[in-house]
Design a protein around this motif. Structure first.
Motif, PDB file in Angstrom:
ATOM      1  N   ALA A   1       0.854  -1.184   0.000  1.00 46.09           N
ATOM      2  CA  ALA A   1       0.000   0.000   0.000  1.00 46.09           C
ATOM      3  C   ALA A   1       0.887   1.229   0.000  1.00 46.09           C
ATOM      4  O   ALA A   1       1.945   1.254   0.621  1.00 46.09           O
ATOM      5  CB  ALA A   1      -0.916   0.000   1.222  1.00 46.09           C
TER       6      ALA A   1
ATOM      7  N   SER B   1      -4.072   0.795  -2.505  1.00 46.87           N
ATOM      8  CA  SER B   1      -3.814  -0.611  -2.244  1.00 46.87           C
ATOM      9  C   SER B   1      -3.361  -1.221  -3.568  1.00 46.87           C
ATOM     10  O   SER B   1      -4.129  -1.268  -4.525  1.00 46.87           O
ATOM     11  CB  SER B   1      -5.096  -1.279  -1.738  1.00 46.87           C
ATOM     12  OG  SER B   1      -4.830  -2.611  -1.408  1.00 46.87           O
TER      13      SER B   1
ATOM     14  N   SER C   1       0.307  -3.304   3.728  1.00 51.25           N
ATOM     15  CA  SER C   1      -1.076  -3.409   3.263  1.00 51.25           C
ATOM     16  C   SER C   1      -1.885  -2.216   3.754  1.00 51.25           C
ATOM     17  O   SER C   1      -1.513  -1.551   4.721  1.00 51.25           O
ATOM     18  CB  SER C   1      -1.732  -4.694   3.786  1.00 51.25           C
ATOM     19  OG  SER C   1      -1.962  -4.593   5.183  1.00 51.25           O
TER      20      SER C   1
END
Length: 163
Positions: free
Chosen positions: A14, A116, A75
Motif C-alpha cells: 500500500a 492498495s 497493506s
C-alpha cells in the motif's frame, strides 16, 4: 553504462500519501500542531516493524505552504489498524485536530490518499542510484535485468497469488 535497478518486493503493498497545507499563515495555532504531530507518529512507526510500515519520505509542496509524506506499507489494513489503535499516536492526534479545527476553521487542510496495490501492479526503475530511493528504499533493490528490460516485463515478472 547506466546501472539500472528495481525494487525487490513481489507481493501486495500500500502507498499512503498524507499531507497538510497552511491556508491561514496568521493562525499558527490552527496549523502548527497538525505539522508537529507527524514527527512523533513517524518516529513511532520507524520503531515498530510489526506495524506494517516500510518507509516514508517527506516532500515540500510546490507552493511552499504544505508538505506531503509518502509512505509505503505492507497493506492498507496495516494503515487502518495503526490509524485506529488507541495505544498509538495517530488517534489522539486526530481527535485533537478535530477539536482545534472547530476553534480555527480553515486554518489548515489535512488530506490523505490510500492506494492498495496488488502483486503484479507495481514496477520501478532507478538509473545510477547511489543508494536506494522510493519503493526500493522500503523493500531493497535488485538489478533490473532480473525482472526485465521494460516496465511491462517488470510488471509481468512479479509473482501473483493464485485465485
Amino acid at each position: 553504462m547506466t546501472e539500472l535497478t528495481t525494487h525487490q518486493h513481489d507481493g501486495d503493498l500500500a502507498v499512503f500519501l498524507i499531507g497538510a497545507r497552511v491556508n491561514r499563515l496568521w493562525r499558527p495555532d490552527g496549523w502548527l500542531p497538525a505539522f508537529a504531530a507527524m514527527g512523533p507518529m513517524l518516529a513511532e512507526l520507524w520503531k515498530d516493524p510489526s506495524s506494517g510500515f516500510l518507509h516514508a519520505r517527506t516532500v515540500i509542496d510546490g507552493d511552499l505552504r504544505g508538505v506531503t509524506v509518502i509512505q509505503y506499507w505492507r497493506s492498507a489494513e496495516d494503515i487502518y489498524r495503526y490509524a485506529n489503535a488507541e495505544d498509538h499516536s495517530h488517534r489522539p492526534a486526530w481527535l485533537a485536530f478535530y477539536r482545534r479545527a472547530k476553534k480555527v476553521p480553515g486554518a489548515v487542510t489535512i488530506w490523505h490518499e490510500t492506494y492498495s496495490v496488488p502483486a503484479g501492479g507495481h514496477e520501478s526503475l532507478y538509473g545510477d542510484a547511489p543508494k536506494p530511493i522510493g519503493l526500493a528504499r522500503a523493500t531493497g533493490s535488485i538489478p533490473a535485468r532480473r525482472r526485465g528490460r521494460t516496465a511491462r516485463e517488470r510488471i509481468r515478472s512479479q509473482v501473483r497469488p493464485e485465485n
